[in-house]
Design a protein around this motif. Sequence first.
Motif, short mmCIF file in Angstrom:
data_model
loop_
_atom_site.label_atom_id
_atom_site.label_comp_id
_atom_site.label_asym_id
_atom_site.label_seq_id
_atom_site.Cartn_x
_atom_site.Cartn_y
_atom_site.Cartn_z
N THR A 167 0.91 -1.15 -0.17
CA THR A 167 -0.08 0.05 -0.02
C THR A 167 0.93 1.43 0.06
N ASP A 168 0.27 2.30 -0.03
CA ASP A 168 0.82 3.76 -0.38
C ASP A 168 1.62 4.22 1.14
N PRO A 169 2.90 4.38 1.16
CA PRO A 169 3.81 4.02 0.14
C PRO A 169 4.80 2.99 0.66
N THR A 170 5.15 2.13 -0.33
CA THR A 170 6.18 0.88 0.25
C THR A 170 7.64 1.16 -0.60
N THR A 171 8.56 1.46 0.03
CA THR A 171 9.78 1.91 -0.45
C THR A 171 10.93 1.45 0.43
N GLY A 172 12.17 1.25 0.04
CA GLY A 172 13.30 1.00 0.59
C GLY A 172 13.51 -0.54 1.24
N GLY A 173 13.74 -0.36 2.18
CA GLY A 173 14.10 -1.85 3.16
C GLY A 173 13.06 -2.71 3.18
N VAL A 174 11.68 -2.16 3.40
CA VAL A 174 10.67 -3.24 3.14
C VAL A 174 10.26 -3.61 1.70
N SER A 175 10.27 -2.75 0.94
CA SER A 175 10.06 -3.35 -0.42
C SER A 175 11.27 -4.19 -0.90
N ALA A 176 12.38 -4.21 -0.36
CA ALA A 176 13.79 -4.91 -0.76
C ALA A 176 13.79 -6.01 0.08
N SER A 177 12.72 -6.36 1.07
CA SER A 177 12.74 -7.65 1.67
C SER A 177 11.59 -8.28 1.39
N PHE A 178 10.78 -8.55 2.73
CA PHE A 178 9.66 -9.19 2.39
C PHE A 178 8.62 -8.67 1.68
N GLY A 179 8.51 -7.42 1.34
CA GLY A 179 7.59 -6.84 0.50
C GLY A 179 7.35 -7.57 -0.91
N PHE A 180 8.67 -7.94 -1.36
CA PHE A 180 8.94 -8.60 -2.93
C PHE A 180 9.01 -10.07 -2.51
N GLN A 181 9.23 -10.55 -1.38
CA GLN A 181 9.59 -11.91 -1.21
C GLN A 181 8.26 -12.79 -1.26
N ALA A 182 7.05 -11.92 -1.45
CA ALA A 182 5.86 -12.97 -1.40
C ALA A 182 5.66 -13.86 -2.63
N ASP A 183 4.98 -14.81 -2.66
CA ASP A 183 4.46 -15.78 -3.50
C ASP A 183 3.26 -14.80 -4.63
N ILE A 184 2.48 -14.30 -3.88
CA ILE A 184 1.71 -13.28 -4.66
C ILE A 184 1.66 -11.96 -3.97
N ILE A 185 1.95 -11.00 -5.00
CA ILE A 185 1.98 -9.48 -4.64
C ILE A 185 1.11 -8.77 -5.08
N ILE A 186 0.21 -8.25 -4.32
CA ILE A 186 -0.91 -7.49 -4.76
C ILE A 186 -0.47 -6.07 -4.36
N ALA A 187 -0.70 -4.99 -5.36
CA ALA A 187 -0.36 -3.62 -5.18
C ALA A 187 -1.90 -2.95 -4.77
N GLU A 188 -2.14 -2.14 -3.88
CA GLU A 188 -3.31 -1.27 -3.86
C GLU A 188 -3.44 -0.29 -4.89
N SER A 189 -4.27 0.08 -5.35
CA SER A 189 -4.49 0.99 -6.37
C SER A 189 -3.94 2.37 -5.95
N GLY A 190 -3.44 3.15 -6.72
CA GLY A 190 -2.74 4.34 -6.44
C GLY A 190 -1.47 4.35 -5.77
N ALA A 191 -0.96 3.22 -4.98
CA ALA A 191 0.03 3.02 -4.27
C ALA A 191 1.42 3.47 -5.04
N ALA A 192 2.21 4.16 -4.30
CA ALA A 192 3.51 4.48 -4.74
C ALA A 192 4.51 3.54 -4.18
N LEU A 245 18.49 -11.63 -0.75
CA LEU A 245 18.50 -11.93 0.42
C LEU A 245 18.15 -13.16 0.97
N ILE A 246 17.02 -13.68 -0.05
CA ILE A 246 16.51 -15.10 0.25
C ILE A 246 17.43 -16.04 0.03
N LEU A 247 18.40 -15.92 -0.98
CA LEU A 247 19.07 -17.12 -1.62
C LEU A 247 20.29 -17.05 -0.44
N LEU A 248 20.74 -15.88 -0.04
CA LEU A 248 21.95 -15.92 0.75
C LEU A 248 21.46 -16.45 2.18
#
Lengths: 282, 324
Positions: A197-222, B180-183
């Motif tokens: 959801t708005d906003p998702t950036t940095g360390g959260v998007s570069a870890s579990f945010g984008f590690q999911a099996d299914i990634i849903i973005a809420e409308s309008g989110a940055a 990160l996951i891979l490491l």
Amino acid sequence: MAPTPSWLRRRGARPEAAPDTLWEICPGCGERLYKKDLAERLRLCSRCGHHLRLGALDRIALLADGDFQELVPHLITSDPLQWTDRIPYAKKIAGDRVKSGLLEAIVVGLCTVEGVPIGLGVMDFSFRGGTMGSVVGEKVTLLIEECARRRLPAVIVTASGGARMEEGMIALMQLAKTSAAVQRFAALGLPLITILTDPTTGGVSASFGFQADIIIAESGAAIGFAGRRVIDQTIRQKLPEGFQSAQFLLEHGQVDMVVRRGELKTALARFLHFVSDQKVPA
Amino acid sequence: MNVIVELEKPLVELEAKIDGLKKLNETQRVDFSAEIAALEAKARQLKNEVFGNLTPWQRVHMARHPRRPLALDYISALDGFTELHGDRTFRDDPAIVTGYAYLDGMPIFVIGEQKGRDTKDNLYRNFGMPHPEGYRKAQRIMQHAEKFKRPLVSFIDTPGAYPGIGAEERGQSQAIAQSLILLAGLRTPIVVNITGEGGSGGALAIGIGDHIVMLQHAVYSVASPEAAASILWRDAGRAEEAAKRLHLTSDELFEFGIIDEVVSEPLGGAQADATRVIADLLAADKRALARLTRLSADELVDRRYEKFRRIGSHVERVHDSAAR
């Protein structure tokens, strides 16, 4: 596990600390919106449909079946760097507690979604910009470990500016800690779903945010890695139309779907049923 | 401008003067040895003054010193390094160098973040700021390390992952998240070296491992001091203040348990005796690998999990009344 605390059952008990308690301006179209109406409309602008930011407790009410049981509700930071500033970190945290009605930037717990039991974590941007420090990292890890023990799907709703500066490298290491938890969880064949959801950036998007099996973005989110300001300062050129919007991410293959707030629960439940229901016998 | 380069200017001038006198001493009849000895004493004193007690901000500039050894300097000191290129999807990212080599006879895979030596080189290397394809190239090497049962050794030296349009379009977040996951789950020993600048998620993306070594004057930070100041105070000009508050030096990070070992540098920094520093760092890696290769893959992954699982600083709030 703690029972649902009274503050969570009592909806609308959030302290009104905002300067204007009656009206809010739509960031999308500038329309003046009556707060009470706005809350009833899931904080969608009545004029342009813009999705205004939603707090963690409202988000839980939106997604869970009404049976949310919070885990580790009392975890707070011990301010590892003893960060002082014009306003000391401890004081900023105290202010955010009043503003958000939360003790930290994420609430985690167990609930059902259309009858499917899951572990749910919801971040809140109004607490330190949803940044991940020690507490957020620990709560996400505990949630995922609990889901692994109970063989439950995990769902995390993100809203975050990234790692929390005031906790330095301990904050950055929460990316490593949560990633290790997701890695183990995934190895068990359990599903992780994130709703960005708005906003998702940095360390959260570069870890579990984008590690999911299914990634849903809420409308309008940055959504992105680097914040717009940083990109602007680095490349000094005009950014494309809709850059880092949910739609932009969908077009570039970064998310599975873009869903409007009103349809989020249905979209989530549909997949949860798909992966959780008894398989058809062969 | 690099503050260390500014700071060491009088020292560089003095050393040039000493060299000049030494040459005169050899060619002329006049004996300058007394003058040389006096100047050398002065140089030693000056060196102590300049480098003896560096502030965090000066350490940041030490880590960015234009003559500091870069990832390829360490990697080239290994035996038989062969570079492997490309992410198989988009392009070869010169900001990340990968390949295989031998560390004192032990076959290893290597990943390093590579800055440039001069402006032209830096433009080619993108100042050591990788794009998603750089991290995806590194992921190939991580998987090779596991598949072929070879340890993985990484060298961190980056201001951060590149913040740009293409990087966002191609999923910078996803690339780092996947690394990160891979490491975290890699079933082979991983040794991480922080040799220069460890900037945020772009550094951590090759920075999860079983033994983390840091050079004395390297820095490792949640964000570069400039970025942190910009985030905190919307003023990148307050970077020096941010550097002080972020606890990014090797001694502080060792105390916090974020890194496992500090390799010391000579007075004047790694560039003052690069050969020695490179040898010392690789010797530390060798010692760590000798220990780690005795563990089973299960033990390695479990210990790595516990190592990062522990990092945090939080407490249970006892009296829960004020906020709610």
